[in-house]
Design a protein around this motif. Structure first.
Motif, PDB file in Angstrom:
ATOM      1  N   ALA A   2       0.846  -1.350   0.095  1.00  0.00           N
ATOM      2  CA  ALA A   2       0.014   0.113   0.108  1.00  0.00           C
ATOM      3  C   ALA A   2       1.016   1.175  -0.085  1.00  0.00           C
ATOM      4  N   SER A   3       0.440   2.253  -0.795  1.00  0.00           N
ATOM      5  CA  SER A   3       1.160   3.574  -0.655  1.00  0.00           C
ATOM      6  C   SER A   3       0.087   4.592  -0.327  1.00  0.00           C
ATOM      7  N   LYS A  52       9.660  -0.139  12.793  1.00  0.00           N
ATOM      8  CA  LYS A  52      10.527  -0.617  11.832  1.00  0.00           C
ATOM      9  C   LYS A  52      10.119  -1.373  10.447  1.00  0.00           C
ATOM     10  N   HIS A  53       9.284  -2.286  10.796  1.00  0.00           N
ATOM     11  CA  HIS A  53       8.595  -3.072   9.687  1.00  0.00           C
ATOM     12  C   HIS A  53       7.115  -2.860   9.479  1.00  0.00           C
ATOM     13  N   VAL A  54       6.595  -2.029  10.224  1.00  0.00           N
ATOM     14  CA  VAL A  54       4.948  -1.848   9.883  1.00  0.00           C
ATOM     15  C   VAL A  54       4.794  -0.610  10.620  1.00  0.00           C
ATOM     16  N   GLY A  55       3.455  -0.154  10.258  1.00  0.00           N
ATOM     17  CA  GLY A  55       2.971   1.036  10.937  1.00  0.00           C
ATOM     18  C   GLY A  55       1.628   0.969  11.325  1.00  0.00           C
ATOM     19  N   VAL A  71      -3.494  -1.300   9.690  1.00  0.00           N
ATOM     20  CA  VAL A  71      -2.080  -1.787   9.716  1.00  0.00           C
ATOM     21  C   VAL A  71      -1.767  -1.446   8.250  1.00  0.00           C
ATOM     22  N   VAL A  72      -0.616  -0.305   8.322  1.00  0.00           N
ATOM     23  CA  VAL A  72      -0.103   0.403   7.031  1.00  0.00           C
ATOM     24  C   VAL A  72       1.663   0.065   6.996  1.00  0.00           C
ATOM     25  N   THR A  73       1.995   0.637   5.855  1.00  0.00           N
ATOM     26  CA  THR A  73       3.545   0.623   5.676  1.00  0.00           C
ATOM     27  C   THR A  73       4.005   1.540   6.581  1.00  0.00           C
TER      28      THR A  73
END
Length: 122
Positions: A2-3, A52-55, A71-73
């Motif tokens: 996702a962006s 670090k790996h997820v936002g 849950v996002v990048t």
């Protein structure tokens, strides 16, 4: 992945028909997540936590005092400040603790659209 897309870059493109637009209150009360797992939520960012790996974005739309976690990048989480207006599309998934749902917007079906940003001065 996702962006984050700003609404001005979308033009007048129609929203996808694969999603079910619902309020956060309706989404948290669902019992049919397996039947209709793809949702679209519009709301404001209550908190943003890039890791670090997820936002994670905690969203609120005013339909309830509870928030819905998206849950996002990490990059998306860094760009979405508290108070920003967003549209989040993704897969609805039961949370690990069994209490409610979260929207997985960092996968191939997920998108986060920034509808309105907030000033960094605030």
């Amino acid at each position: 992945m996702a962006s984050l897309r700003k609404i001005c870059s979308l033009g007048k493109r129609a929203l996808s028909s694969w999603t079910s637009k619902a309020t956060i209150k309706e989404t948290l009360q669902r019992s049919d997540a397996a039947q209709e797992p793809l949702v679209e939520i519009h709301g404001w960012v209550k908190t943003s936590r890039p890791q670090k790996h997820v936002g994670f974005l905690m969203l609120n739309d005013g339909s309830t005092q509870e928030s819905l976690q998206a849950v996002v990048t990490p990059a998306v989480a860094q760009q979405c400040r508290t108070g920003a207006s967003v549209a989040v599309r993704g897969r609805l998934k039961k949370m690990g603790n069994g209490k409610g749902y979260e929207v997985i917007a960092d996968g191939p079906d997920g998108t986060v659209t920034l509808l309105g940003d907030v000033s960094a001065d605030v």
